[in-house]
Design an enzyme around this catalytic site. Structure first.
Site, short mmCIF file in Angstrom:
data_model
loop_
_atom_site.label_atom_id
_atom_site.label_comp_id
_atom_site.label_asym_id
_atom_site.label_seq_id
_atom_site.Cartn_x
_atom_site.Cartn_y
_atom_site.Cartn_z
N LYS A 70 77.49 47.19 32.67
CA LYS A 70 77.75 48.05 31.50
C LYS A 70 77.26 47.38 30.22
O LYS A 70 76.64 48.02 29.37
CB LYS A 70 79.26 48.33 31.38
CG LYS A 70 79.81 49.32 32.36
CD LYS A 70 79.43 50.75 32.05
CE LYS A 70 78.37 51.32 32.93
NZ LYS A 70 78.21 51.05 34.28
N CYS A 113 63.28 62.85 35.02
CA CYS A 113 62.88 63.76 33.97
C CYS A 113 63.66 65.06 34.11
O CYS A 113 64.39 65.27 35.06
CB CYS A 113 61.38 64.04 34.07
SG CYS A 113 60.35 62.55 34.14
N ASN A 149 58.57 66.74 37.81
CA ASN A 149 59.46 65.60 38.00
C ASN A 149 59.08 64.93 39.32
O ASN A 149 58.76 65.61 40.28
CB ASN A 149 60.93 66.04 38.09
CG ASN A 149 61.47 66.57 36.80
OD1 ASN A 149 60.83 66.47 35.75
ND2 ASN A 149 62.64 67.15 36.86
N GLY A 150 59.18 63.61 39.37
CA GLY A 150 58.91 62.89 40.61
C GLY A 150 57.71 61.97 40.49
O GLY A 150 57.20 61.71 39.39
N ARG A 154 68.38 62.89 31.10
CA ARG A 154 67.48 62.61 32.23
C ARG A 154 66.18 61.93 31.78
O ARG A 154 65.45 61.39 32.62
CB ARG A 154 67.13 63.90 32.97
CG ARG A 154 68.24 64.42 33.86
CD ARG A 154 67.82 65.72 34.52
NE ARG A 154 68.83 66.17 35.46
CZ ARG A 154 68.77 65.96 36.77
NH1 ARG A 154 67.77 65.30 37.28
NH2 ARG A 154 69.71 66.42 37.57
N LYS A 157 69.71 58.93 33.46
CA LYS A 157 70.98 59.12 34.17
C LYS A 157 70.79 59.35 35.66
O LYS A 157 71.43 58.72 36.47
CB LYS A 157 71.71 60.31 33.55
CG LYS A 157 73.08 60.59 34.16
CD LYS A 157 74.07 59.50 33.83
CE LYS A 157 75.45 59.80 34.33
NZ LYS A 157 76.35 58.65 34.15
N HIS A 200 77.68 25.85 41.31
CA HIS A 200 76.54 25.71 42.21
C HIS A 200 75.23 26.12 41.54
O HIS A 200 74.26 26.48 42.23
CB HIS A 200 76.77 26.54 43.48
CG HIS A 200 77.94 26.06 44.29
ND1 HIS A 200 77.95 24.86 44.96
CD2 HIS A 200 79.14 26.62 44.51
CE1 HIS A 200 79.11 24.70 45.57
NE2 HIS A 200 79.86 25.75 45.30
N GLU A 259 80.25 45.03 37.76
CA GLU A 259 80.15 46.30 37.04
C GLU A 259 80.28 46.08 35.53
O GLU A 259 79.56 46.71 34.73
CB GLU A 259 81.22 47.27 37.53
CG GLU A 259 81.34 48.56 36.72
CD GLU A 259 80.07 49.38 36.70
OE1 GLU A 259 79.99 50.30 35.86
OE2 GLU A 259 79.14 49.13 37.50
N TRP A 303 60.90 60.86 31.42
CA TRP A 303 61.18 59.45 31.63
C TRP A 303 59.93 58.88 32.31
O TRP A 303 59.60 59.26 33.44
CB TRP A 303 62.41 59.25 32.51
CG TRP A 303 62.84 57.82 32.63
CD1 TRP A 303 63.64 57.12 31.79
CD2 TRP A 303 62.49 56.91 33.69
NE1 TRP A 303 63.82 55.83 32.25
CE2 TRP A 303 63.11 55.67 33.40
CE3 TRP A 303 61.69 57.01 34.83
CZ2 TRP A 303 62.98 54.56 34.23
CZ3 TRP A 303 61.55 55.89 35.66
CH2 TRP A 303 62.20 54.68 35.34
N GLU A 330 73.24 47.09 30.10
CA GLU A 330 72.41 48.29 30.10
C GLU A 330 72.45 49.05 28.77
O GLU A 330 71.50 49.78 28.47
CB GLU A 330 72.78 49.22 31.25
CG GLU A 330 74.13 49.87 31.19
CD GLU A 330 74.43 50.73 32.43
OE1 GLU A 330 73.48 51.14 33.12
OE2 GLU A 330 75.62 50.95 32.72
#
Length: 603
Positions: free
Chosen positions: A484, A2, A100-101, A27, A598, A503, A480, A74, A487
């Site tokens: 991308k 946040c 925040n947290g 954020r 982020k 496999h 990676e 968030w 997400e």
């Protein structure tokens, strides 16, 4: 996750708070709110579900004040809603709090202190503001009630508290979550990221975990946990406002993809001299040289960069490297070697999962190095050493230039250590020249935007699933690349070692399934192409990204040759553009994907 902003001492508090929240929206963006008041106690609390723009639509010119706090959320406790949005108020409406947290013992607090209280929402933050009220009601001053609450709370937090009975100060505290005090001329500000308040000041004071700060218009007072006053010098934030604006770009992500050639050249400029020799702190080189094993600790995109870094470091230094997810390592630490060296990769330098590993490493006095984009961040301050990425602010949730910057700086470090050891593979490697070549090739690939856009329309317009495959470093790039894509476009994408398809995973291949093959390694190119044939025979729609020296006429994207150790720096570029255009063509927000933020500051 946040974002917090606060200000005291300016007439236009509302404008400053909203502008700050806009800068912090990366954020968290499921809800937002502000509280403003003044010495005459003209109070305004406004909250909204959704983006900062939704909050702005609820504001009017009368909502002003000289002191205020704001928050963009968030969700961690309680679904996104106006009721769960910050700021939160105590039941008597006296105390206003943003947070925040994550409060780990919120249930215990509720049982012990608040059994008879009816909460309005579902958040742990509301429990904290009710706890402050509880201690105030039994005779404590606001400062005492706040400090007592901090002693009861377990978990991560950054708090900003206003007492309506004394609207001439903001109470601030933090633990494991970033928060800064910004110093102005007869005003002061609070923010969880310096970029939020750069229009107001570029002088900031860091807060240590466990400290409490009283912020007034003309001064700040910092106290440690024992109540001792602490004096700390401010620092000047080395950020340019132009760096955090999109300019003519429609999205930050596209701007940041385009920034990458410049970032490569900046890494060369910062970490090599006029003769092309590396410029790295000798103590770092000595520690890495003396270690018997390097442990790279990271999450998400940084974790994927760590795998590429492992390949480069082992080749250049002959030192074994392990790459670990910090969220796993912290609670399931493997047996360590006798002389470990820890490298932490984090764009923000605030990643909570990585920090809890660093705390443990510090307890054992293991040497540590942080590679981060943010000077003065928590992981930078608490590690023994820091190498900055010099990538400039990265705003889009989907990391691009920080990933390539991490690999480039790891390559420079590997070169410095390899040279110190006298390893021939390192001595033969001209890092300044090779990264300059990389920058030029990146520009070539970035110029292929329209070609990539059309290919994406052909391959991903209607698909629900996609796979990236490769071997060795191409596998690491596939990891990676798939991250991308998933997400931001919400296509179910996975990256696999090409040889592992048979496999189990090949069972998922259906008619028309897009399979992206990355082919940049001469040793494994034929094998990967064989795997592509295997999926093609089962209906896959193959898309090949290859180096020019390994290319076939039918390959969709061909990359000019670069040094074999650095191919991931260029093969990733088309995959970033693939993710960008897939998202754009599906009508989603490229910079702000659902459910993601982020800076991940909670474990």
């Amino acid at each position: 996750m946040c974002g917090i902003v606060g200000i005291i001492g300016k007439e236009n508090a509302t404008d400053v708070l909203v502008q700050g929240l806009e800068k912090l929206e990366y954020r968290g963006y499921d809800s937002a709110g502000i509280f403003v008041t003044d010495k005459d106690r003209q109070e305004h609390l406004v909250k909204s579900l959704g983006r900062i723009a939704d909050l702005q639509n609820k504001l009017n010119p009368e909502i002003q004040g000289t002191i205020g706090i704001g928050h963009t959320r968030w969700a961690t406790h309680g679904k996104p809603s106006e009721r769960n949005a910050h700021p939160h108020t105590s039941s008597n409406q006296r105390f206003i709090l943003v947070h925040n947290g994550v409060i780990e013992n919120f249930e215990e607090i509720k049982q012990e202190f608040l059994q008879n209280k009816q909460l309005e929402g579902e958040t742990d933050t509301e429990i904290v503001v009710y706890l402050i009220e509880y201690f105030s009601n039994i005779g404590m001053t606001t400062k005492e009630a706040f400090k007592k609450s901090l002693s009861v709370i377990k978990g991560s937090y950054a708090f900003a508290l206003i007492d309506k009975h004394n609207p001439e100060m903001i109470y601030v505290a933090k633990n494991k979550s970033p928060l800064l005090i910004g110093l102005g001329d007869n005003f002061n500000v609070i923010c969880s990221d310096a970029m939020a308040m750069l229009t107001e000041t570029n002088h900031f004071v860091e807060i240590a975990d466990g400290e409490m700060v009283i912020v007034k218009a003309d001064k700040i007072e910092i106290e440690d946990q024992k109540g001792n006053l602490v004096y700390r010098e401010s620092y000047e934030a080395q950020l340019d406002l132009s760096d955090i604006e999109k300019g003519t770009y429609p999205y930050y992500m596209l701007k940041e993809i385009d920034d990458q050639p410049t970032v490569m050249r900046r890494v060369v400029q910062e970490y090599t001299d006029s003769f092309g020799e590396t410029v790295i702190n000798q103590e770092i080189i000595d520690h890495v040289t003396d270690s018997d094993r390097i442990y790279i600790i990271a999450c998400g995109t940084s974790y994927n960069a760590g795998w590429v870094g492992k390949a480069i470091i082992e080749k250049m230094t002959n030192t074994p490297v392990e790459v670990h997810l910090s969220s796993e390592f912290g609670y399931n630490m493997p047996l360590l070697s006798e002389k470990p060296f820890f490298i932490f990769l984090s764009q923000s330098g605030e990643t909570a999962d990585s920090r809890q590993v660093l705390v443990q490493a510090n307890e054992f006095s293991y040497p540590s190095l942080t590679l981060t984009n943010v000077a003065g961040s928590t992981l930078s301050r608490e590690a023994d050493y820091t190498l900055l990425l010099h990538a400039g602010p990265e705003i889009a949730v989907a990391s691009t230039k920080a990933y390539t910057a991490q690999i480039a700086v790891l390559a420079v470090l590997a070169k410095a250590v390899g040279d110190h050891k006298g390893n021939q593979s390192s001595l033969d490697f001209d890092i300044a020249h090779e990264l300059s070549v990389i920058a030029a090739v990146m520009e070539t690939m970035i110029d292929e935007k329209m070609v990539i856009s059309q290919l994406v329309e052909d391959y991903l317009a209607t698909t629900r699933n996609a796979f990236y495959i490769g071997r060795g470093v191409d596998y690491y790039v596939s990891m990676e690349a798939s991250l991308k894509l998933k997400e931001i476009s919400y296509i179910q994408a996975e990256g696999f070692a090409a040889g592992e398809l048979k496999h189990g995973t090949i069972a998922l291949i259906e008619e028309g399934t897009p399979v992206f093959g990355v082919v940049t390694d001469k040793k494994t190119a034929a094998h990967t192409r064989g795997n592509l044939k295997e999926v093609e025979s089962r209906g896959a729609h193959n898309f090949v990204i290859s180096l020019q020296s390994l290319a076939k006429e039918t390959d969709q994207v061909i990359i000019p040759d670069v040094h074999p150790l650095l191919t991931p720096l260029v093969s990733i570029i088309p995959t970033q553009l693939i993710a960008y255009f897939a998202t754009l063509q599906r009508g989603y927000d490229v910079d702000k994907p659902r459910n993601l933020a982020k800076s991940v500051t909670v474990e």
